[in-house]
Design a protein around this motif. Structure first.
Motif, PDB file in Angstrom:
ATOM      1  N   CYS A  88       0.841  -1.192   0.000  1.00  0.00           N
ATOM      2  CA  CYS A  88       0.000   0.000   0.000  1.00  0.00           C
ATOM      3  C   CYS A  88       0.884   1.254   0.000  1.00  0.00           C
ATOM      4  CB  CYS A  88      -0.930  -0.010   1.213  1.00  0.00           C
ATOM      5  SG  CYS A  88      -2.017   1.431   1.291  1.00  0.00           S
ATOM      6  N   TYR A  89       1.910   1.256   0.818  1.00  0.00           N
ATOM      7  CA  TYR A  89       2.824   2.401   0.874  1.00  0.00           C
ATOM      8  C   TYR A  89       3.478   2.619  -0.490  1.00  0.00           C
ATOM      9  CZ  TYR A  89       6.904   5.235   1.730  1.00  0.00           C
ATOM     10  OH  TYR A  89       7.856   6.222   1.634  1.00  0.00           O
ATOM     11  N   ARG A  90       3.946   1.546  -1.116  1.00  0.00           N
ATOM     12  CA  ARG A  90       4.577   1.672  -2.442  1.00  0.00           C
ATOM     13  C   ARG A  90       3.595   2.247  -3.460  1.00  0.00           C
ATOM     14  NH1 ARG A  90       7.085  -3.671  -4.303  1.00  0.00           N
ATOM     15  NH2 ARG A  90       6.975  -2.547  -6.256  1.00  0.00           N
ATOM     16  N   GLU A  91       2.342   1.813  -3.416  1.00  0.00           N
ATOM     17  CA  GLU A  91       1.333   2.354  -4.333  1.00  0.00           C
ATOM     18  C   GLU A  91       1.091   3.836  -4.068  1.00  0.00           C
ATOM     19  OE1 GLU A  91      -2.219  -0.037  -4.309  1.00  0.00           O
ATOM     20  OE2 GLU A  91      -1.066  -1.868  -4.651  1.00  0.00           O
ATOM     21  N   GLY A  94       3.161   6.508  -5.972  1.00  0.00           N
ATOM     22  CA  GLY A  94       2.792   6.875  -7.332  1.00  0.00           C
ATOM     23  C   GLY A  94       1.622   7.840  -7.395  1.00  0.00           C
ATOM     24  N   ALA A  95       1.012   8.125  -6.263  1.00  0.00           N
ATOM     25  CA  ALA A  95      -0.135   9.043  -6.231  1.00  0.00           C
ATOM     26  C   ALA A  95       0.365  10.482  -6.117  1.00  0.00           C
ATOM     27  CB  ALA A  95      -1.037   8.704  -5.051  1.00  0.00           C
ATOM     28  N   ALA A  98      -0.216  11.660  -1.468  1.00  0.00           N
ATOM     29  CA  ALA A  98      -0.225  10.442  -0.651  1.00  0.00           C
ATOM     30  C   ALA A  98      -1.291  10.453   0.447  1.00  0.00           C
ATOM     31  CB  ALA A  98       1.156  10.175  -0.068  1.00  0.00           C
ATOM     32  N   PRO A  99      -1.448  11.550   1.217  1.00  0.00           N
ATOM     33  CA  PRO A  99      -2.500  11.532   2.241  1.00  0.00           C
ATOM     34  C   PRO A  99      -3.900  11.337   1.645  1.00  0.00           C
ATOM     35  CG  PRO A  99      -0.938  13.280   2.714  1.00  0.00           C
ATOM     36  CD  PRO A  99      -0.594  12.745   1.346  1.00  0.00           C
ATOM     37  N   ALA A 100      -4.148  11.932   0.488  1.00  0.00           N
ATOM     38  CA  ALA A 100      -5.448  11.753  -0.166  1.00  0.00           C
ATOM     39  C   ALA A 100      -5.617  10.304  -0.619  1.00  0.00           C
ATOM     40  CB  ALA A 100      -5.592  12.700  -1.360  1.00  0.00           C
ATOM     41  N   TYR A 101      -4.538   9.694  -1.094  1.00  0.00           N
ATOM     42  CA  TYR A 101      -4.581   8.279  -1.498  1.00  0.00           C
ATOM     43  C   TYR A 101      -4.960   7.413  -0.296  1.00  0.00           C
ATOM     44  CZ  TYR A 101      -2.959   3.608  -2.677  1.00  0.00           C
ATOM     45  OH  TYR A 101      -2.886   2.250  -2.862  1.00  0.00           O
ATOM     46  N   CYS A 102      -4.313   7.650   0.827  1.00  0.00           N
ATOM     47  CA  CYS A 102      -4.592   6.857   2.037  1.00  0.00           C
ATOM     48  C   CYS A 102      -6.038   7.037   2.489  1.00  0.00           C
ATOM     49  CB  CYS A 102      -3.635   7.251   3.157  1.00  0.00           C
ATOM     50  SG  CYS A 102      -1.904   6.865   2.810  1.00  0.00           S
ATOM     51  N   PRO A 160       5.268   6.068   6.816  1.00  0.00           N
ATOM     52  CA  PRO A 160       5.404   7.529   6.863  1.00  0.00           C
ATOM     53  C   PRO A 160       4.100   8.265   6.546  1.00  0.00           C
ATOM     54  CG  PRO A 160       7.112   6.570   5.477  1.00  0.00           C
ATOM     55  CD  PRO A 160       6.159   5.469   5.823  1.00  0.00           C
ATOM     56  N   ASN A 161       3.181   7.601   5.848  1.00  0.00           N
ATOM     57  CA  ASN A 161       1.908   8.234   5.513  1.00  0.00           C
ATOM     58  C   ASN A 161       0.907   8.199   6.662  1.00  0.00           C
ATOM     59  OD1 ASN A 161       2.893   8.588   2.931  1.00  0.00           O
ATOM     60  ND2 ASN A 161       1.822   6.842   2.080  1.00  0.00           N
TER      61      ASN A 161
END
Length: 169
Positions: A88-91, A94-95, A98-102, A160-161
């Motif tokens: 999930c972190y690796r994906e 690419g966003a 990152a906070p919005a992805y999470c 880190p996210n």
């Protein structure tokens, strides 16, 4: 952050490609133990920047016995959970945000489980489905402390996210 993976030499006989991955770590060494025999130890001092190599190595070892993985000295209890969080972190890398992805991934889990708490404090898919068990009564530990414990159990406390909002119960 420092991640170590210790693999008994006996596992490397059947999969020599693991040794190549071990040698990609910043440091690698062989330790000898009278009880367990020789063990190769890969040390990634730059984790999670080395997430790609670590993920490849964990793919090889997650179902093997006698493997030891630690993050800053804390033993990883579930290599499978750790691996899923690592992917999930690796994906997220690419966003564009990152906070919005999470938050988007956590929202998917919340919607699937019909999470009633729309003000989720974790914004992490690995915590979201577990947050319903938080104690919110008077005298309970702060929610942020409880979420940190859940993050540790979910093997995502290193990410880190991960942003856990500090709110008292």
């Amino acid at each position: 952050m420092r991640l170590t993976i210790a693999i008994p030499e006996s596992h490397l006989v059947a999969a020599p490609a693991m040794l190549r991955l071990i040698r990609m770590a910043q440091t690698s060494d062989m330790e000898a133990d009278d009880n367990e025999g020789p063990t190769y130890v890969a040390c990634f001092e730059d984790f999670p920047q080395s997430a790609g190599v670590v993920a490849q190595l964990i793919e090889w070892v997650w179902d093997l016995e006698d493997i030891r993985i630690t993050v800053d000295g804390r033993p990883v209890a579930s290599p499978v959970k750790f691996y899923n969080a690592l992917l999930c972190y690796r994906e997220s890398l690419g966003a564009p945000d990152a906070p919005a992805y999470c938050a988007q991934q956590a929202a998917k889990v919340g919607e699937a489980g019909e999470c009633p708490d729309r003000a989720c404090l974790s914004h992490c898919q690995f915590i979201c489905s577990r947050c319903l068990g938080l104690a919110r009564e008077q005298g309970a530990p702060p929610i942020s402390v409880q979420l940190q414990g859940i993050a540790r159990q979910a093997e995502v406390d290193w990410c880190p996210n991960l942003r856990i909002t500090k709110v008292d119960a």
